[in-house]
Design a protein around this motif. Structure first.
Motif, PDB file in Angstrom:
ATOM      1  N   ALA A  70       1.660   7.674   2.648  1.00 42.47           N
ATOM      2  CA  ALA A  70       0.804   6.689   3.181  1.00 42.47           C
ATOM      3  C   ALA A  70       1.580   6.217   4.520  1.00 42.47           C
ATOM      4  O   ALA A  70       3.093   5.909   4.510  1.00 42.47           O
TER       5      ALA A  70
ATOM      6  N   LEU B 275       0.880  -1.180   0.071  1.00 40.87           N
ATOM      7  CA  LEU B 275      -0.063  -0.005  -0.265  1.00 40.87           C
ATOM      8  C   LEU B 275       0.785   1.193  -0.154  1.00 40.87           C
ATOM      9  O   LEU B 275       0.562   2.177  -0.546  1.00 40.87           O
ATOM     10  N   PHE B 276       2.094   1.291   0.788  1.00 39.76           N
ATOM     11  CA  PHE B 276       2.850   2.249   0.613  1.00 39.76           C
ATOM     12  C   PHE B 276       3.560   2.303  -0.734  1.00 39.76           C
ATOM     13  O   PHE B 276       3.633   3.639  -1.393  1.00 39.76           O
TER      14      PHE B 276
ATOM     15  N   GLU C 202       2.375   1.567  -3.611  1.00 39.35           N
ATOM     16  CA  GLU C 202       1.521   1.925  -4.721  1.00 39.35           C
ATOM     17  C   GLU C 202       1.060   3.348  -4.417  1.00 39.35           C
ATOM     18  O   GLU C 202       0.959   4.089  -5.650  1.00 39.35           O
ATOM     19  N   GLN C 203       0.948   3.734  -3.299  1.00 44.66           N
ATOM     20  CA  GLN C 203       0.543   5.060  -3.164  1.00 44.66           C
ATOM     21  C   GLN C 203       1.531   6.233  -3.072  1.00 44.66           C
ATOM     22  O   GLN C 203       1.644   7.130  -3.912  1.00 44.66           O
ATOM     23  N   THR C 204       2.765   5.904  -2.420  1.00 36.19           N
ATOM     24  CA  THR C 204       3.726   6.814  -1.909  1.00 36.19           C
ATOM     25  C   THR C 204       5.052   6.717  -2.872  1.00 36.19           C
ATOM     26  O   THR C 204       5.448   7.761  -3.734  1.00 36.19           O
TER      27      THR C 204
ATOM     28  N   ARG D 209      -7.321   9.432   3.010  1.00 34.69           N
ATOM     29  CA  ARG D 209      -7.960   8.577   2.640  1.00 34.69           C
ATOM     30  C   ARG D 209      -7.278   7.273   3.200  1.00 34.69           C
ATOM     31  O   ARG D 209      -5.838   7.302   3.799  1.00 34.69           O
TER      32      ARG D 209
ATOM     33  N   GLU E 178      -3.307  13.184   1.627  1.00 35.56           N
ATOM     34  CA  GLU E 178      -2.885  13.864   0.097  1.00 35.56           C
ATOM     35  C   GLU E 178      -2.998  15.398   0.308  1.00 35.56           C
ATOM     36  O   GLU E 178      -4.048  15.989   0.535  1.00 35.56           O
TER      37      GLU E 178
ATOM     38  N   PRO F  24       1.338  11.584  -2.546  1.00 36.43           N
ATOM     39  CA  PRO F  24       0.609  11.172  -1.270  1.00 36.43           C
ATOM     40  C   PRO F  24       1.435  10.627  -0.207  1.00 36.43           C
ATOM     41  O   PRO F  24       2.467   9.844  -0.526  1.00 36.43           O
TER      42      PRO F  24
ATOM     43  N   THR G 286      -3.451   7.602   3.975  1.00 36.96           N
ATOM     44  CA  THR G 286      -2.930   8.405   3.160  1.00 36.96           C
ATOM     45  C   THR G 286      -3.101   9.863   3.139  1.00 36.96           C
ATOM     46  O   THR G 286      -4.332  10.267   3.107  1.00 36.96           O
TER      47      THR G 286
ATOM     48  N   ARG H  41       5.671   5.057  -5.743  1.00 38.53           N
ATOM     49  CA  ARG H  41       5.162   5.353  -7.127  1.00 38.53           C
ATOM     50  C   ARG H  41       4.649   6.801  -7.387  1.00 38.53           C
ATOM     51  O   ARG H  41       5.248   7.389  -8.495  1.00 38.53           O
ATOM     52  N   GLY H  42       3.972   7.474  -6.314  1.00 37.81           N
ATOM     53  CA  GLY H  42       3.869   9.019  -6.478  1.00 37.81           C
ATOM     54  C   GLY H  42       5.148   9.952  -6.771  1.00 37.81           C
ATOM     55  O   GLY H  42       5.239  10.750  -7.311  1.00 37.81           O
TER      56      GLY H  42
END
Length: 358
Positions: A263, A143-144, A146-148, A201, A255, A261, A253, A150-151
């Motif tokens: 996370a 989850l980290f 994919e969100q952070t 979120r 934003e 983001p 997360t 990758r961002g």
């Protein structure tokens, strides 16, 4: 893998002390990435000397073997438990990779080792499929990533797609992490503030556990955040992940406008109440929010340092905390690259630290 060649006078090894600073597997992972990209061989001694189980663990062995395969390297000491490793790279032959750690070891850490060499030396997109753990203590959870992670990579001009067809928890493992890596060169990045908080979120997920576990994590997080009085949208969903084992995790997360983001993950384990899992994620999130001018969370601070050190140009970013991981990564990068990297410590707890790459 073949035995290492005898060193020549022109083949000077970069020598690293694996007990330095953070003293975990980070020194090895950064060294493998940089060795592949620079062609410099290295030796690392006292590998993970500061850990309960020192030496290489299965995920570290897999990272070494995958890096050796990618870079046609000669390696000595790539066994579980080894505290001394020599790695001599050849030329990179980028291709798709399918790897099975064989345990619940972190797939995310192996992916981070291989990402930059694949992205920077490939002419077409590459697929990496890894089997092992996707939720691990002291390692980036899916989850980290994919969100952070990758961002941040997107901000640096390095597009990446990720998927988790199956979750992997200790001790069963068996999770699957898939990555599609586009050819790219990192670009410099300057960000010394963060924008307004837009929303918070999250996802509270379980594998093969009662439905109330995810609900309790969600309700605890919502209650804690409501008590803080944040006047923003807060949305936490529940999820059930396919997995060969059992496990639970929650990611929250934040934003902010203009940056990646951030996370923060709480990880379940046998005997840990769902509310405690949620509290761990909430506490980390609140610590980050308490430093309003920090553009980067403490977990990402050392992870984005390596691509920025490889980018052409000056980069500057502020961090909510200067960690041992960040300091250790600076020292490891300096051993391979002629880059000036300065880390400024925060003056007060509510002020950020600052990283400058010249």
């Amino acid at each position: 893998m073949s035995s290492p060649k005898s060193p020549s006078s022109s083949e000077r090894l970069v020598v690293l002390d694996g007990s330095h600073g953070e003293g975990g597997g980070q020194i090895l992972r950064t060294a493998l990435s940089l060795s592949l990209l620079t062609g410099k061989p290295f030796r690392i001694v006292k590998i993970r000397a500061n850990r309960d189980k020192p030496g290489l663990r299965p995920q570290h062995k897999m990272a070494v073997e995958a890096a050796a395969r990618l870079g046609r390297a000669d390696v000595l000491g790539a066994e579980v438990g080894s505290r001394d490793l020599v790695f001599r790279p050849g030329s990179i032959e980028a291709g798709d990779l399918t790897l099975d750690i064989g345990t619940a070891g972190s797939t995310g850490l192996v992916l981070q080792t291989l990402h930059l060499p694949l992205a920077m030396r490939s002419e077409t997109a590459r697929r990496v499929a890894l089997t092992g753990g996707t939720f691990n203590p002291k390692a980036p959870a899916f989850l980290f990533l994919e969100q952070t992670w990758r961002g941040h990579l997107a901000n640096l001009g390095m597009p990446l797609a990720l998927a988790m067809p199956s979750a992997g928890f200790y001790p069963k493992g068996g999770g699957r992490l898939e990555a599609w890596i586009e050819p790219a060169q990192p670009r410099p990045w300057i960000r010394t503030t963060r924008g307004d908080l837009v929303r918070i979120r999250g996802v509270a997920g379980t594998s093969n556990l009662r439905d109330d576990v995810a609900r309790r994590m969600r309700e605890r997080a919502l209650s804690r955040l409501a008590d803080e009085g944040w006047n923003v949208e807060i949305d936490i969903e529940t999820a059930s992940w396919p997995s060969p084992g059992q496990g639970a995790a929650i990611a929250l997360t934040a934003e902010h406008a203009g940056t990646a983001p951030a996370a923060f993950v709480g990880l379940g384990e046998r005997g840990k109440p769902a509310e405690q899992v949620a509290d761990e994620a909430v506490d980390e999130l609140l610590d980050f929010l308490a430093v309003p001018d920090a553009a980067v969370d403490p977990h990402s601070a050392d992870q984005i340092l390596l691509p920025l050190a490889l980018a052409e140009g000056r980069s500057v970013y502020t961090v909510s905390e200067v960690t041992d991981h960040l300091r250790t990564n600076v020292a490891t990068i300096r051993a391979f690259l002629d880059r000036e990297i300065e880390v400024e410590e925060p003056v007060t707890p509510d002020q950020p630290g600052r990283v400058v790459i010249s």
